[in-house]
Design a protein around this motif. Structure first.
Motif, mmCIF file in Angstrom:
data_model
loop_
_atom_site.group_PDB
_atom_site.id
_atom_site.type_symbol
_atom_site.label_atom_id
_atom_site.label_comp_id
_atom_site.label_asym_id
_atom_site.label_seq_id
_atom_site.Cartn_x
_atom_site.Cartn_y
_atom_site.Cartn_z
ATOM 1 N N LEU A 133 0.866 -1.125 -0.102
ATOM 2 C CA LEU A 133 0.146 -0.005 0.291
ATOM 3 C C LEU A 133 0.837 1.365 0.206
ATOM 4 N N ALA A 134 1.570 1.276 0.885
ATOM 5 C CA ALA A 134 2.679 2.935 1.214
ATOM 6 C C ALA A 134 3.509 2.510 0.068
ATOM 7 N N ALA A 135 4.116 1.703 -0.812
ATOM 8 C CA ALA A 135 4.676 1.121 -1.908
ATOM 9 C C ALA A 135 4.034 2.395 -3.478
ATOM 10 N N SER A 136 3.079 1.269 -3.164
ATOM 11 C CA SER A 136 2.540 1.648 -4.633
ATOM 12 C C SER A 136 1.833 2.989 -4.905
ATOM 13 N N VAL A 137 0.901 3.327 -3.252
ATOM 14 C CA VAL A 137 0.440 5.339 -3.648
ATOM 15 C C VAL A 137 1.458 6.590 -3.799
ATOM 16 N N ILE A 138 2.990 6.274 -2.848
ATOM 17 C CA ILE A 138 3.812 6.338 -2.992
ATOM 18 C C ILE A 138 3.860 6.493 -4.277
ATOM 19 N N ALA A 139 4.272 5.844 -5.106
ATOM 20 C CA ALA A 139 4.812 5.509 -6.230
ATOM 21 C C ALA A 139 3.941 6.268 -7.051
ATOM 22 N N SER A 140 2.474 5.714 -7.279
ATOM 23 C CA SER A 140 2.015 6.493 -7.913
ATOM 24 C C SER A 140 2.156 8.493 -8.207
ATOM 25 N N ALA A 141 1.977 8.986 -6.930
ATOM 26 C CA ALA A 141 1.823 9.750 -6.461
ATOM 27 C C ALA A 141 3.366 10.451 -7.155
ATOM 28 N N ARG A 142 4.303 10.524 -7.500
ATOM 29 C CA ARG A 142 5.652 10.842 -7.662
ATOM 30 C C ARG A 142 5.634 10.076 -9.478
ATOM 31 N N GLY A 143 4.441 9.705 -9.584
ATOM 32 C CA GLY A 143 4.429 9.584 -11.080
ATOM 33 C C GLY A 143 5.080 8.407 -11.278
ATOM 34 N N GLN A 144 5.214 7.668 -10.683
ATOM 35 C CA GLN A 144 6.589 6.200 -11.191
ATOM 36 C C GLN A 144 5.004 5.425 -11.028
ATOM 37 N N GLY A 145 4.267 5.367 -12.450
ATOM 38 C CA GLY A 145 3.242 3.373 -13.219
ATOM 39 C C GLY A 145 3.410 2.744 -12.786
ATOM 40 N N ASP A 146 4.808 2.351 -13.647
ATOM 41 C CA ASP A 146 5.714 1.313 -13.984
ATOM 42 C C ASP A 146 6.037 0.510 -12.266
ATOM 43 N N ILE A 147 6.536 1.036 -11.350
ATOM 44 C CA ILE A 147 6.229 0.591 -9.631
ATOM 45 C C ILE A 147 5.397 0.632 -9.054
ATOM 46 N N ALA A 148 4.656 1.246 -9.050
ATOM 47 C CA ALA A 148 3.220 0.807 -8.776
ATOM 48 C C ALA A 148 2.324 -0.597 -9.166
ATOM 49 N N VAL A 149 2.395 -0.587 -10.393
ATOM 50 C CA VAL A 149 1.615 -1.668 -11.126
ATOM 51 C C VAL A 149 2.612 -2.914 -10.727
ATOM 52 N N GLY A 150 3.878 -2.985 -10.528
ATOM 53 C CA GLY A 150 4.915 -3.747 -10.774
ATOM 54 C C GLY A 150 5.211 -4.686 -9.441
ATOM 55 N N ASN A 151 5.047 -3.543 -8.406
ATOM 56 C CA ASN A 151 5.223 -3.975 -7.016
ATOM 57 C C ASN A 151 4.065 -4.391 -6.771
ATOM 58 N N VAL A 152 2.439 -4.606 -7.485
ATOM 59 C CA VAL A 152 1.083 -5.323 -7.170
ATOM 60 C C VAL A 152 1.275 -6.485 -7.400
ATOM 61 N N VAL A 153 1.954 -6.385 -9.447
ATOM 62 C CA VAL A 153 1.580 -7.729 -9.329
ATOM 63 C C VAL A 153 2.904 -8.713 -9.030
ATOM 64 N N GLY A 154 4.295 -8.031 -8.867
ATOM 65 C CA GLY A 154 4.700 -8.907 -8.014
ATOM 66 C C GLY A 154 4.685 -9.455 -7.139
ATOM 67 N N SER A 155 4.258 -8.779 -6.069
ATOM 68 C CA SER A 155 3.720 -9.354 -5.290
ATOM 69 C C SER A 155 2.570 -10.489 -4.836
ATOM 70 N N ASN A 156 2.209 -10.009 -5.663
ATOM 71 C CA ASN A 156 1.045 -11.320 -6.017
ATOM 72 C C ASN A 156 1.543 -12.719 -6.636
ATOM 73 N N ILE A 157 2.402 -12.982 -7.353
ATOM 74 C CA ILE A 157 3.100 -13.747 -7.774
ATOM 75 C C ILE A 157 3.858 -14.176 -6.846
ATOM 76 N N PHE A 158 4.353 -13.273 -6.076
ATOM 77 C CA PHE A 158 5.551 -13.520 -4.975
ATOM 78 C C PHE A 158 4.976 -14.616 -3.674
ATOM 79 N N ASN A 159 3.612 -13.967 -3.748
ATOM 80 C CA ASN A 159 2.480 -14.527 -3.277
ATOM 81 C C ASN A 159 1.827 -15.751 -3.242
ATOM 82 N N VAL A 160 1.628 -16.286 -4.330
ATOM 83 C CA VAL A 160 0.905 -17.410 -4.506
ATOM 84 C C VAL A 160 2.196 -18.803 -4.351
ATOM 85 N N LEU A 161 3.356 -18.100 -5.304
ATOM 86 C CA LEU A 161 5.242 -19.261 -5.614
ATOM 87 C C LEU A 161 5.732 -19.279 -4.258
ATOM 88 N N ALA A 162 5.678 -18.320 -3.487
ATOM 89 C CA ALA A 162 6.362 -18.082 -2.405
ATOM 90 C C ALA A 162 6.406 -18.501 -1.276
#
Length: 315
Positions: free
Chosen positions: A222-251
């Motif tokens: 939540l902190a990482a994605s919202v802060i990244a979005s506010a800074r205009g770093q959309g790839d960070i915001a989406v990549g953090n969520v997508v990568g985290s979801n993948i790691f949630n399942v696999l790891a």
């Protein structure tokens, strides 16, 4: 009840700080040794922000609360897409540039769809866990290979987000150790508090896992994605969520199942189906528009709170 709330508060703080320190320390350490910022973002940061889920799931499973272990993964994946990306898009519309994210979203969808398949027999066994863990290694290897093809613009975006100062080795190590310590004790207090809260209010462990535990362990995302979005770093915001979801399942699910098999408990097929449908919706948004608007952000938030209300009614 007061003691239970204090446990939840202390646990949430420990999980949040632990995830933040682990991500910061790991990122600094990797940058110091010349690892690509994009690779760090898709591996170290994603794994670091999933570390609260791993700590909580392992603690819950070892304590005999497998419903919390599974519900934590399912609930966190739902929370990451609907609540966190929704909030990030409301703060600032998200433009998606990274080709890797458009590769990773289908992988995320496949991982989420795999969970109902593994639960056909009612549990995720140790062999299933080994398969998931091996898939994690393959996913990381794929990202290491494919990240070399990413544009300089995206590389610079990750570099700016991860480190604005030259990282110091001692500080990096201290942050990693402190993060692991905070995660360990944060998970202990948070799980104990969540289980006590569920019993006191008459809710099932699965409902508490899908709501309170999932939201608590998603604080770093939540902190990482919202802060990244506010800074205009959309790839960070989406990549953090997508990568985290993948790691949630696999790891998280994989490593926890290796330690002890995970039963389905009170997690329902509609819960699993909702997680998969959200993944399909995100894939559609990424492929068709390559942009998340504020309206789509509000829609995601509405869907999330609607699901929470429905889940509360259908205990």
């Amino acid at each position: 009840m007061t003691e239970t709330l204090l446990y939840l508060l202390a646990g949430s703080l420990g999980l949040y700080l632990g995830g933040e320190w682990l991500v910061s320390g790991g990122s600094r350490l990797s940058l110091r040794f010349g690892v690509s910022p994009l690779i760090i973002g898709l591996t170290v940061v994603a794994l670091g922000t999933s570390s609260p889920e791993l700590a909580v799931s392992l603690r819950a499973a070892l304590g005999g609360s497998s419903e919390i272990a599974l519900g934590n993964v399912v609930g966190s994946n739902i929370c990451n897409i609907a609540l966190i990306l929704g909030l990030a898009a409301v703060v600032r519309p998200i433009t998606i540039q990274s080709r890797l994210i458009r590769h990773d979203v289908p992988i995320m969808l496949a991982c989420c769809a795999l969970i109902p398949i593994l639960l056909v027999n009612g549990k995720v066994g140790r062999l299933d866990g080994v398969v998931l863990a091996l898939s994690l290694i393959g996913y990381i290897g794929f990202n290491l290979w494919d990240a070399r093809m990413e544009s300089r613009e995206v590389q610079d975006e990750y570099r700016d987000a991860l480190s604005r100062r030259p990282p110091k080795l001692v500080l990096s190590i201290v942050l990693i150790v402190a993060g692991l310590f905070a995660l360990t004790y944060g998970a202990r207090y948070f799980v104990d508090g969540a289980v006590s809260l569920g019993k006191a209010l008459g809710f099932s462990e699965s409902f508490i896992a899908l709501t309170v535990v999932a939201l608590g362990t998603s604080l770093p995302e939540l902190a990482a994605s919202v802060i990244a979005s506010a800074r205009g770093q959309g790839d960070i915001a989406v990549g953090n969520v997508v990568g985290s979801n993948i790691f949630n399942v696999l790891a998280v699910l994989g490593l926890t199942a290796i330690v002890t098999p995970i039963g389905i408990g009170g997690i329902t097929r509609p819960d699993l189906g909702f997680m998969v449908l959200l993944s399909v919706a995100l894939l559609g948004l990424v492929i068709t528009g390559r942009r998340l608007s504020r309206l789509e952000g509000w829609l995601l938030l509405g869907v999330y709170f609607g699901y929470m209300i429905w889940r509360g009614i259908n205990l």
